[in-house]
Design a protein around this motif. Structure first.
Motif, PDB file in Angstrom:
ATOM      1  N   GLY A  49      17.924  46.175 -19.574  1.00 13.10           N
ATOM      2  CA  GLY A  49      16.883  45.934 -20.579  1.00 13.10           C
ATOM      3  C   GLY A  49      17.163  46.570 -21.922  1.00 13.10           C
ATOM      4  O   GLY A  49      16.304  46.581 -22.799  1.00 13.10           O
ATOM      5  N   PHE A  50      18.398  47.104 -22.118  1.00 13.07           N
ATOM      6  CA  PHE A  50      18.693  47.774 -23.391  1.00 13.07           C
ATOM      7  C   PHE A  50      18.477  46.846 -24.588  1.00 13.07           C
ATOM      8  O   PHE A  50      17.771  47.179 -25.533  1.00 13.07           O
ATOM      9  N   TYR A  51      19.096  45.652 -24.526  1.00 17.23           N
ATOM     10  CA  TYR A  51      19.012  44.734 -25.667  1.00 17.23           C
ATOM     11  C   TYR A  51      17.579  44.267 -25.907  1.00 17.23           C
ATOM     12  O   TYR A  51      17.135  44.110 -27.042  1.00 17.23           O
ATOM     13  N   ALA A  52      16.853  44.031 -24.799  1.00 15.32           N
ATOM     14  CA  ALA A  52      15.475  43.553 -24.924  1.00 15.32           C
ATOM     15  C   ALA A  52      14.620  44.591 -25.644  1.00 15.32           C
ATOM     16  O   ALA A  52      13.931  44.292 -26.622  1.00 15.32           O
ATOM     17  N   TYR A  54      15.610  47.191 -27.387  1.00 13.37           N
ATOM     18  CA  TYR A  54      16.095  47.456 -28.744  1.00 13.37           C
ATOM     19  C   TYR A  54      15.610  46.375 -29.707  1.00 13.37           C
ATOM     20  O   TYR A  54      15.135  46.676 -30.815  1.00 13.37           O
TER      21      TYR A  54
ATOM     22  N   GLY B 454      23.007  39.509 -23.316  1.00 15.37           N
ATOM     23  CA  GLY B 454      22.583  40.574 -24.230  1.00 15.37           C
ATOM     24  C   GLY B 454      22.037  39.981 -25.521  1.00 15.37           C
ATOM     25  O   GLY B 454      20.974  40.380 -26.004  1.00 15.37           O
ATOM     26  N   GLN B 457      18.684  38.257 -24.971  1.00  8.28           N
ATOM     27  CA  GLN B 457      17.618  39.262 -24.849  1.00  8.28           C
ATOM     28  C   GLN B 457      17.211  39.792 -26.216  1.00  8.28           C
ATOM     29  O   GLN B 457      16.028  39.859 -26.545  1.00  8.28           O
ATOM     30  N   PHE B 461      13.465  38.944 -27.588  1.00 11.20           N
ATOM     31  CA  PHE B 461      12.514  40.057 -27.750  1.00 11.20           C
ATOM     32  C   PHE B 461      12.220  40.348 -29.223  1.00 11.20           C
ATOM     33  O   PHE B 461      11.141  40.852 -29.546  1.00 11.20           O
TER      34      PHE B 461
END
Lengths: 82, 594
Positions: A49-52, A54, B454, B457, B461
Motif C-alpha cells: 500500500g506504499f504507492y496508494a 503516498y 504501483g 495505485q 489514490f
C-alpha cells in the motif's frame, strides 16, 4: 440553454455508479498489493500500500498547502498588473 | 551530403514564401515543408555535415548523431501536427513566425559549433516573440516585450559564456563542456534560462498563455526542449541539475492547483515535466539521459495535445478560465476524448506515453540512491495527475455546466489532435519504437507487474484525494484572480523603481526648472525691468522729497517714473550706463585701480 436533453453525467445515478466503480477499483488495487509480491528499487516500495497511501497523502497535502498557504500569499485581483 | 541540406534551412527559407502564395496552394505548401524536412533529415548521414569556414571560425550546420536526430524527428513531427491544427486561422504572421521559430530550434539542435548555435538561439526568441505578438491584445504585447527582454538577457549571458569559454579552451565545438570556469557557468545559466529553471521560469508562465491559440502549441514544443537538448549535450551528469530539476518538478504543481487560466495551468505543468528531464540529465547515466530524452519526446506530443484541446475550446467558446468553462463534453465530445488521452499520457497511465519515459528517470534516481529526489519526483508525479490529468479535463469538459452549446472543433484541429493522441497511445503501448531511436542502447522494461501496479495505485489514490476533497467542499474553488509569482519583482518592483526614478529625477528636474529656468529669469527680468529705475530713484527720491512733490499713489512721481522706464524712455540707455558703471566698479575693484 434551450437544450434540455439529459446527458450522461446529468443523471445522478450515473455519477453514483461511476464513483462506486472507482472506489471499487481503489479497494481492489489496495488489497492486491498485499497478495502480489513485487520488488523494485527502494526498500519502502516493498511496503504494502506504499504507492496508494503516498498518492493519497501527497495530493491532500498538495491541495491543502496550495489552498491555505500559497493562495493567501500570492492571490491578487485579476487586473493587479494593469 | 549532396542529397540533403541543413534542416533549419528548409523551414526558415520556406517560411518566407508563405505570404506570397495564393491561399489555395498555401495549406498544401505548409504541410509539405515538414514532410520534406523529415525526408531530408533522414537522409543526412551520421557525423559532421554542412561545414562552412568563415574567417577564423568553422561553422557546422549538420552535427548528426543519435541525440540530435531524435530531437530533429520530434520537432518535424510536432511542426507537421501544429500546422494541421492552425490551417484554418489564415494568419500569415503566425505561419511565418511558427516556421522560423521551428527552423531556429532545428538550427540549434544540429549546430556543431557554439557560434551558429548562438545565432539560432537568438532566432528562437525572435520567432517566439512574434507568436505572442500575433495575438494582438494589450496583454500579449506586454508579455511579448517582457519575454523578449528576459531572453535577450539570457542570450547575452550565453554569448558572454561562449566568448569566455572559447578564449579559455580555444574551442567553439558543441560537445561536453561541464562546469569548470566562468565561461561554462555563463553558458550553463544561459541554457537554464530557456529551460525555465526556478526563478528564471516566469517568462514561460507569463507569456505562453498570452500567445495565439496555435502559437502556444508551437511554443510548448520548442524553447524548453531545445534547452533540454543543449544541457544534455553539454552538461550531462552535472549534480546541480539534479537539484534544479527536483525543484522544477515540485514547485509549479502548487501554483497549477490554484490557477484559473487553464493554459497557465499547462504552462506550470510544462515546467514540472521539464523538471523530470533536467533531473535525468543531471544524473547523467545512459538510463537517465535516455529517460530525459524519451520524456522530452513524449512531452512535446502530450503537452501539445493538451494545449491543442484547451485551444480548441478557447477557439469555440472564447473562454480559457476554469471559472467560465465546464460541461463541454456535451458539445465537444471528440475534443474531450483527445484531452483525456493527453491527460492520461502526462499522468503516466500504463499504455500511455509518459508511463514508459518518466519511470526511466525515476529508476535512474533510485539506482543512484537519490531518495530525496525520488520522493519529490513521486510527489510531482502524483501532483501532475492531480492538476493536469484531472483538473484540466474536469473543469473544462465536466464539472458545473457553464452552458456553452458550441460546435465541435474544426476538422483540421480534430485531425491534429487525433494524430497526437494516436502517437501518445502508440508510444505508450509499443515503447520499443521510441526506445530504438534513443541516444543510447536501452536495457529497460517499463511493463513489469510492480511498475504497473504501483503506478495505478499512485494515480487512483491521487484521484481519490481529488474526489474526496471535491465532495467534502475542501477543494479550492476556481476564482477569478491572479497569482503572483517571481515576476512580481520586475512587473511591480520595476514599476516602483521607475516611479522612484520618476519622482526623484523628474522632481529634481522640475525643481531646477522652477528655480532657475522660470524663477531666475523672472527675477532677472524684474531686475532689468525696474532695477535701473529703482537705482536712479535712490538718488532721485531725496530730491523729490525736498521739492515736496507727490511721490506715492497712482499718479505720484514714483509710479510715473517707473512707467516711463518700462516703456523704454530711458531703459536702454540707462541700463547701458548702469552696466558701464558696474563694469568700471569691477575694474577698479579687480585691478586695484586708483
Amino acid at each position: 440553454m434551450s437544450n434540455h436533453k439529459k446527458y450522461l453525467w446529468d443523471k445522478k445515478k450515473n455519477i453514483v455508479t461511476l464513483l462506486r466503480y472507482f472506489f471499487g477499483i481503489c479497494v481492489f488495487l489496495f488489497i492486491i498489493d498485499f497478495i502480489v509480491p513485487y520488488k523494485t528499487h527502494m526498500p519502502w516500495e516493498k511496503w504494502p500500500g506504499f504507492y496508494a497511501i503516498y498518492g493519497l497523502v501527497a495530493c491532500v497535502i498538495l491541495v491543502l498547502v496550495s489552498k491555505y498557504v500559497l493562495r493567501p500569499l500570492v492571490e491578487r485581483e485579476e487586473n493587479y498588473y494593469d | 551530403m549532396i542529397n540533403s541540406i541543413p534542416p533549419a534551412l528548409i523551414f526558415i527559407l520556406g517560411a518566407f514564401a508563405i505570404p506570397l502564395l495564393p491561399s489555395r496552394l498555401k495549406s498544401g505548401y505548409m504541410l509539405l515543408l515538414p514532410l520534406l524536412g523529415m525526408f531530408n533529415l533522414l537522409n543526412i548521414p551520421m557525423g559532421t555535415n554542412f561545414v562552412i569556414h568563415f574567417t577564423d571560425y568553422t561553422l557546422i550546420f549538420g552535427e548528426m548523431d543519435r541525440l540530435s536526430r531524435i530531437f530533429g524527428i520530434i520537432f518535424h513531427l510536432i511542426s507537421f501536427i501544429t500546422i494541421i491544427y492552425i490551417l484554418h486561422f489564415r494568419n500569415n504572421t503566425e505561419y511565418v513566425a511558427g516556421f522560423v521559430y521551428a527552423g531556429c530550434a532545428l538550427g540549434v539542435i544540429f549546430a556543431g559549433d557554439l557560434i551558429s548555435l548562438f545565432f539560432f538561439w537568438e532566432g528562437l526568441t525572435v520567432g517566439s516573440m512574434f507568436l505572442i505578438l500575433a495575438r494582438q491584445t494589450k496583454k500579449a504585447t506586454g508579455a511579448a516585450y517582457r519575454y523578449a527582454l528576459i531572453h535577450s538577457a539570457g542570450g547575452l549571458l550565453l554569448l558572454a559564456g561562449i566568448i569566455i569559454h572559447g578564449k579559455e579552451t580555444g574551442s567553439y565545438d558543441v560537445g561536453y563542456i561541464g562546469l569548470n570556469g566562468l565561461g561554462s557557468y555563463l553558458i550553463f545559466l544561459g541554457f537554464g534560462l530557456n529551460c525555465a529553471w526556478p526563478v528564471f521560469h516566469t517568462w514561460l508562465t507569463d507569456a505562453y498563455p498570452e500567445a495565439t491559440i496555435g502559437g502556444t502549441v508551437f511554443l510548448s514544443a520548442f524553447t524548453t526542449k531545445t534547452a533540454v537538448y543543449a544541457l544534455a549535450r553539454t552538461f550531462p551528469g552535472e549534480d546541480p541539475l539534479i537539484w534544479i530539476g527536483t525543484a522544477m518538478a515540485a514547485f509549479p504543481i502548487f501554483y497549477a492547483v490554484i490557477e484559473n487560466d487553464l493554459r497557465r495551468v499547462l504552462a506550470y505543468s510544462l515546467i514540472n515535466q521539464v523538471g523530470f528531464m533536467v533531473v535525468g540529465i543531471g544524473i547523467g547515466t545512459h538510463l537517465a539521459v535516455n529517460g530525459a530524452v524519451a520524456h522530452a519526446f513524449n512531452d512535446v506530443i502530450f503537452k501539445g495535445l493538451l494545449f491543442m484541446s484547451v485551444g480548441a475550446v478557447m477557439y469555440r467558446t472564447g473562454k480559457v478560465n476554469a471559472t467560465d468553462l465546464g460541461g463541454l463534453y456535451k458539445s465537444m465530445p471528440i475534443t474531450c476524448g483527445f484531452c483525456i488521452v493527453g491527460a492520461a499520457s502526462i499522468s503516466a497511465f500504463p499504455l500511455f506515453s509518459a508511463f514508459i519515459s518518466k519511470s526511466m528517470v525515476m529508476s535512474a534516481a533510485a539506482d543512484h540512491g537519490l531518495w530525496i529526489t525520488w520522493f519529490t519526483l513521486l510527489f510531482a508525479a502524483a501532483g501532475v495527475f492531480h492538476h493536469a490529468g484531472i483538473k484540466i479535463p474536469f473543469f473544462t469538459f465536466f464539472g458545473h455546466d457553464a452552458g456553452h452549446r458550441v460546435k465541435e472543433a474544426p476538422l483540421n484541429m480534430l485531425i491534429a489532435m487525433g494524430l497526437a493522441a494516436f502517437l501518445c497511445i502508440f508510444i505508450g503501448s509499443f515503447p520499443r519504437a521510441l526506445y530504438s531511436i534513443l541516444p543510447f542502447e536501452v536495457d529497460y522494461q517499463p511493463y513489469t507487474l510492480g511498475h504497473v501496479l504501483g503506478q495505478l495505485q499512485l494515480l487512483f489514490f491521487s484521484a481519490m484525494a481529488f474526489t474526496l476533497l471535491l465532495l467534502a467542499g475542501i477543494y479550492p474553488a476556481e476564482k477569478r484572480s491572479l497569482n503572483m509569482d517571481i515576476d512580481v519583482i520586475y512587473r511591480k518592483g520595476f514599476a516602483v523603481l521607475s516611479m522612484m526614478l520618476d519622482k526623484g529625477l523628474n522632481g529634481l528636474n522640475s525643481w531646477a526648472n522652477h528655480t532657475f529656468a522660470i524663477g531666475m529669469t523672472e527675477k532677472l527680468s524684474y531686475f532689468f525691468k525696474d532695477g535701473p529705475a529703482r537705482l536712479c530713484m535712490i538718488v532721485l527720491k531725496p530730491i523729490w522729497e525736498l521739492s515736496s512733490a507727490r511721490i506715492d499713489g497712482p499718479r505720484g512721481l514714483e509710479t510715473r517714473f517707473l512707467k516711463k522706464f518700462r516703456i523704454s524712455y530711458f531703459s536702454v540707455a540707462s541700463t547701458g550706463i548702469l552696466v558701464l558703471v558696474i563694469f568700471l566698479l569691477l575694474l577698479f575693484n579687480v585691478f586695484k585701480l586708483p
